[in-house]
Design a protein around this motif. Structure first.
Motif, short mmCIF file in Angstrom:
data_model
loop_
_atom_site.label_atom_id
_atom_site.label_comp_id
_atom_site.label_asym_id
_atom_site.label_seq_id
_atom_site.Cartn_x
_atom_site.Cartn_y
_atom_site.Cartn_z
N LEU A 73 0.83 -1.20 0.00
CA LEU A 73 0.00 0.00 0.00
C LEU A 73 0.86 1.26 0.00
N LEU A 74 1.98 1.22 0.70
CA LEU A 74 2.92 2.35 0.65
C LEU A 74 3.58 2.45 -0.72
N ALA A 75 3.70 1.30 -1.38
CA ALA A 75 4.34 1.29 -2.70
C ALA A 75 3.53 2.06 -3.74
N ILE A 76 2.29 2.40 -3.42
CA ILE A 76 1.47 3.18 -4.35
C ILE A 76 2.15 4.49 -4.71
N VAL A 77 2.89 5.07 -3.77
CA VAL A 77 3.55 6.36 -4.05
C VAL A 77 4.66 6.19 -5.08
N ILE A 78 5.08 4.95 -5.32
CA ILE A 78 6.06 4.67 -6.38
C ILE A 78 5.36 4.17 -7.63
N THR A 79 4.46 3.22 -7.45
CA THR A 79 3.79 2.59 -8.57
C THR A 79 2.97 3.59 -9.39
N THR A 80 2.23 4.45 -8.70
CA THR A 80 1.33 5.36 -9.41
C THR A 80 2.09 6.33 -10.32
N PRO A 81 3.16 7.00 -9.86
CA PRO A 81 3.90 7.86 -10.79
C PRO A 81 4.51 7.10 -11.96
N VAL A 82 5.00 5.87 -11.71
CA VAL A 82 5.58 5.08 -12.79
C VAL A 82 4.52 4.79 -13.86
N VAL A 83 3.33 4.37 -13.43
CA VAL A 83 2.27 4.06 -14.38
C VAL A 83 1.75 5.33 -15.04
N PHE A 84 1.75 6.45 -14.31
CA PHE A 84 1.37 7.74 -14.90
C PHE A 84 2.26 8.06 -16.09
N VAL A 85 3.56 7.91 -15.92
CA VAL A 85 4.51 8.19 -17.01
C VAL A 85 4.26 7.24 -18.18
N LEU A 86 4.03 5.97 -17.88
CA LEU A 86 3.75 5.00 -18.95
C LEU A 86 2.48 5.40 -19.71
N GLY A 87 1.47 5.87 -18.97
CA GLY A 87 0.24 6.31 -19.62
C GLY A 87 0.45 7.51 -20.51
N TRP A 88 1.25 8.48 -20.03
CA TRP A 88 1.52 9.68 -20.83
C TRP A 88 2.27 9.33 -22.10
N VAL A 89 3.28 8.47 -21.99
CA VAL A 89 4.04 8.05 -23.16
C VAL A 89 3.15 7.27 -24.13
N THR A 90 2.31 6.40 -23.59
CA THR A 90 1.40 5.63 -24.43
C THR A 90 0.49 6.54 -25.24
N TYR A 91 -0.02 7.56 -24.58
CA TYR A 91 -0.90 8.49 -25.29
C TYR A 91 -0.13 9.21 -26.41
N LYS A 92 1.03 9.75 -26.07
CA LYS A 92 1.78 10.53 -27.04
C LYS A 92 2.21 9.70 -28.25
N VAL A 93 2.63 8.46 -27.99
CA VAL A 93 3.19 7.63 -29.06
C VAL A 93 2.11 6.91 -29.85
N LEU A 94 1.10 6.39 -29.17
CA LEU A 94 0.13 5.51 -29.83
C LEU A 94 -1.25 6.12 -30.02
N VAL A 95 -1.78 6.75 -28.99
CA VAL A 95 -3.18 7.18 -29.03
C VAL A 95 -3.36 8.50 -29.76
N ALA A 96 -2.48 9.47 -29.50
CA ALA A 96 -2.65 10.80 -30.09
C ALA A 96 -2.75 10.78 -31.62
N PRO A 97 -1.93 9.98 -32.32
CA PRO A 97 -2.01 10.01 -33.78
C PRO A 97 -3.37 9.57 -34.34
N ILE A 98 -4.14 8.76 -33.59
CA ILE A 98 -5.41 8.29 -34.13
C ILE A 98 -6.60 8.72 -33.25
N ARG A 99 -6.38 9.73 -32.43
CA ARG A 99 -7.44 10.13 -31.51
C ARG A 99 -8.72 10.54 -32.23
N THR A 100 -8.60 11.19 -33.37
CA THR A 100 -9.78 11.65 -34.09
C THR A 100 -10.33 10.59 -35.05
N ALA A 101 -9.71 9.42 -35.09
CA ALA A 101 -10.20 8.34 -35.94
C ALA A 101 -11.47 7.75 -35.33
N PRO A 102 -12.21 6.94 -36.07
CA PRO A 102 -13.39 6.28 -35.49
C PRO A 102 -13.05 5.51 -34.23
#
Length: 294
Positions: free
Chosen positions: A62-91
């Motif tokens: 439960l204390l590890a959340i302060v480490i896990t959450t920022p790590v996954v946040f960064v992964l989410g941001w990178v995922t959006y920029k690299v994969l999702v953003a280019p097709i965001r307006t697609a169907p």
């Protein structure tokens, strides 16, 4: 009566954990109209990261959340920029297929790193309970539920009391008008996607204590989270919380009074019944198909 009250409390605590994970999924849809099928995979990834922090470094999960959450946040941001953003307006079907493929890639990566054996996080309090007025509350579920409520409260403050929250609401309601007043909708979308994934990360750290998991567990979790979001109303954070609480109580009550083998089926039956009466979900709003595809 005591048994009923105990099961009700356990169901609400479980629902709080579900609400945390489902809240991130509905937040992403509410702002971006993206159904993130990889949400469950990120949740299980966070559970594995938490497991490593606990097993190797001895950090309380439960204390590890302060480490896990920022790590996954960064992964989410990178995922959006690299994969999702280019097709965001697609169907919408394009983003569904993309995130489904991403879920498979994450599953394969987890299998390579941690293997495909069942994994469980078992801190010292995993088998301990609090006794109060005839009630017995497992410490893991109580702590996990309270942490989930705390994280949800932080997310609520961000969404309702900060400039970022106002920008998120503006981008969700009317992206064009938001751009006119100086809000960079693309930047907001990246932050929203990362916040949603971070919520799944915090939920994964908690669920890793409550349930054993394997890389393929993400299929079960995305099915559960999508059901909760649809039950509450797509895009409604309050709806996701309400749906999650109902789902958690339904699972717990079914397991206690019917059979554990029916604990998964009955909540979905409730979802189907609600949608027959109210297709937009409990707190959702009807939306034109052309608006969704915009």
């Amino acid at each position: 009566m005591t048994e009923f009250l105990q099961n009700l409390l356990l169901g609400l605590l479980l629902g709080g954990v579900y609400a945390l994970a489902a809240g991130g999924l509905t937040l992403i849809f509410g702002v971006m109209r993206v159904i993130n099928i990889a949400h469950g995979a990120f949740l299980i990834l966070a559970a594995f990261i938490t497991y490593s922090l606990w097993d190797v470094l001895g950090i309380d999960p439960l204390l590890a959340i302060v480490i896990t959450t920022p790590v996954v946040f960064v992964l989410g941001w990178v995922t959006y920029k690299v994969l999702v953003a280019p097709i965001r307006t697609a169907p919408m079907a394009s983003t569904v297929l993309l995130t489904f493929g991403l879920a498979l890639v994450i599953e394969g990566a987890m299998g390579e790193i941690w293997g495909n054996n069942s994994t469980a996080i078992r801190p010292s309090y995993a088998d301990e309970s609090f006794a109060f007025a005839g009630l017995y509350l497992p410490k893991a579920q109580l702590y996990g539920g309270l942490v989930a409520v705390l994280v949800l409260a932080v997310l609520w403050v961000i969404l309702t009391k900060t400039w970022l929250g106002r920008a998120i609401r503006a981008a969700a309601i009317n992206p064009s008008s938001a751009e006119l007043v100086g809000i960079k909708v693309t930047a907001v979308a990246a932050l929203v996607f990362a916040l949603g994934i971070a919520a799944a990360g915090a939920g994964g750290a908690i669920t890793g204590i409550l349930y054993p998991f394997v890389p393929g567990s993400h299929y079960q979790w995305i099915a559960r989270l999508l059901a909760i979001v649809v039950l509450g109303g797509m895009g409604s954070l309050n709806g996701a919380i309400l749906g999650a609480l109902l789902f958690g109580v339904a699972e717990t009550m079914t397991s206690a009074y019917v059979s554990p083998s029916w604990a998964t089926a009955v909540p979905y039956a409730i979802v189907f019944a609600v949608l027959l009466i109210r297709p937009q979900g409990l707190l959702g709003k009807r939306m034109r198909e052309d608006a969704v595809m915009a």
